[in-house]
Design a protein around this motif. Structure first.
Motif, PDB file in Angstrom:
ATOM      1  N   ASN A  16     -27.202 -17.798  24.378  1.00  0.00           N
ATOM      2  CA  ASN A  16     -27.120 -17.828  25.844  1.00  0.00           C
ATOM      3  C   ASN A  16     -25.879 -18.540  26.373  1.00  0.00           C
ATOM      4  N   VAL A  22     -26.813 -20.158  33.272  1.00  0.00           N
ATOM      5  CA  VAL A  22     -27.122 -21.193  32.292  1.00  0.00           C
ATOM      6  C   VAL A  22     -25.896 -22.097  32.161  1.00  0.00           C
ATOM      7  N   ASP A  78     -29.151 -22.909  38.936  1.00  0.00           N
ATOM      8  CA  ASP A  78     -28.766 -22.814  37.526  1.00  0.00           C
ATOM      9  C   ASP A  78     -29.811 -23.469  36.617  1.00  0.00           C
ATOM     10  N   THR A  79     -29.851 -23.008  35.369  1.00  0.00           N
ATOM     11  CA  THR A  79     -30.632 -23.689  34.345  1.00  0.00           C
ATOM     12  C   THR A  79     -29.685 -24.635  33.610  1.00  0.00           C
ATOM     13  N   ILE A  81     -28.714 -27.118  30.691  1.00  0.00           N
ATOM     14  CA  ILE A  81     -29.051 -27.472  29.312  1.00  0.00           C
ATOM     15  C   ILE A  81     -28.219 -28.692  28.924  1.00  0.00           C
TER      16      ILE A  81
END
Lengths: 282, 95
Positions: A16, A22, A78-79, A81
């Motif tokens: 990803n 992301v 947004d995600t 991480i």
């Protein structure tokens, strides 16, 4: 709480890297790590320069946090991480910090930088710039942040979990040797705190242990499920790692991180301190 | 470059030094994660080896275990450190 909603694997991350929405964020104590090679597309946060007030001992305020994330190109949709060195200590700290400011969609990369490197996955030195956003943060969620007065009040009544090394707990050391020496005036631990070093929650490659292993670890150490819990270490970063294990992985509802931690408590005038390898009396 | 760190409270005990090298066969292993475990097996510190596969730490006399993880494999070594130089070599082998 499902593990998938708070942790991603290195395999997932690798697949990803280019997924729109992301955003990978590296958080380190030593930010030269990022400069020498980071996950492609990742932006960086400096846990000290970016996340601490430059004058007072406190966090940046809501508006400063919003400006920080907006400038890094992190949007509300947004995600995020998070990953980093030191077995994800500072990434877990940032995770807790994001949650403090009301962020819902944030995850940790299981194993952090270490597993990524050991797996020989791609690291690049390219500068990363993302278009600025207009990030909106929430007010601080005090249900996950403990202050000194409630820590003192918790002695003998709540779960206190000291996640430092056994030598720091016992008062034989004031800080882990390989890190800057922010130190308290006195060594020891908060009376009645149990000792569960953060490292017991992690495998040697930096990934978190399984839920069953974690449950067994804390119950064997004497954590009482019926009580509220406060985790602390020295400056609040290792205890974020344990907060993550208890609150996010095991789904315990009332767990706070005491970011003042031993550097504050061990400098307070008049509070009780216990020495040695046992919790001590209230 | 050799990485260094100090284990101890207050003034570093620079009298007890453990220069370390991590090797796979005859080759140095840079970028290995080396974990220092105390006599009870508890995590004490972790460093990453330099380009030459080396680092050095200053510790107290006593028994230590070094556990190295690397792309070339894993390995460990134990040392009973005394005052002075305690050369330690960790050999990693693929699992």
């Amino acid at each position: 709480m499902s593990r998938d909603s708070v942790l991603v694997s290195a395999d997932w991350a690798e697949k990803n890297l280019d997924t729109p929405g992301v955003v990978f964020v590296e958080v380190d104590e030593d930010t030269s790590a990022y400069d020498n090679g980071h996950i492609p597309g990742a932006v960086k946060l400096d846990w000290k320069k970016d996340l601490q007030d430059p004058v007072r001992r406190d966090f940046v305020n809501k508006e400063q946090f919003e400006a920080l994330l907006s400038g890094r190109g992190i949007g509300n949709d947004d995600t995020v991480i998070l990953y980093g060195g030191n077995n994800n200590w500072f990434a877990a700290y940032a995770y807790w910090y994001f949650k403090l400011y009301g962020r819902r969609d944030v995850k940790l990369l299981d194993g952090g930088r270490k597993k990524w490197e050991l797996d020989a996955r791609t690291l690049v030195k390219d500068p990363v710039s993302r278009p600025a956003t207009s990030y909106t943060a929430g007010e601080q969620d005090r249900s996950i942040r403990a202050y000194r007065d409630e820590v003192v009040a918790a002695i003998g009544t709540q779960n206190l979990v000291d996640v430092r090394s056994p030598d720091e707990y016992a008062g034989r050391l004031l800080a882990p040797a390989h890190l800057p020496q922010e130190q308290a005036q006195r060594a020891g631990h908060i009376p009645t705190a149990i000792s569960v070093p953060w490292s017991k929650a992690a495998n040697e490659d930096g990934t978190f242990k399984s839920d069953d292993e974690l449950r067994e670890l804390y119950s064997a150490a004497g954590l009482d499920d019926g009580k509220d819990t406060i985790a602390y270490c020295r400056i609040g970063e290792r205890s974020s790692h344990t907060w993550f294990a208890l609150h996010e992985l095991l789904g315990q509802a009332r767990v706070k991180n005491y970011d003042g931690s031993w550097t504050e408590y061990g400098s307070l005038v008049g509070v009780p301190v216990a020495l040695g390898d046992t919790p001590g009396e209230a | 470059m050799t990485q260094e760190y100090t284990l101890g409270c207050g003034a570093p005990d620079q009298d007890t030094a453990l220069p370390l090298s991590v090797r796979s066969g005859d080759e140095p292993v840079p970028g290995a994660y080396v974990r220092l475990l105390d006599a009870t097996g508890e995590f004490t510190a972790e460093v990453v080896t330099s380009a030459g596969g080396q680092f050095r730490f200053f510790a107290a006399p006593g028994n230590w275990t070094l556990r190295a993880l690397s792309r070339a494999g894993n390995g460990d070594a134990t040392v009973s450190a005394e005052r002075g130089l305690n050369q330690v070599a960790v050999t990693v082998t693929a699992a």
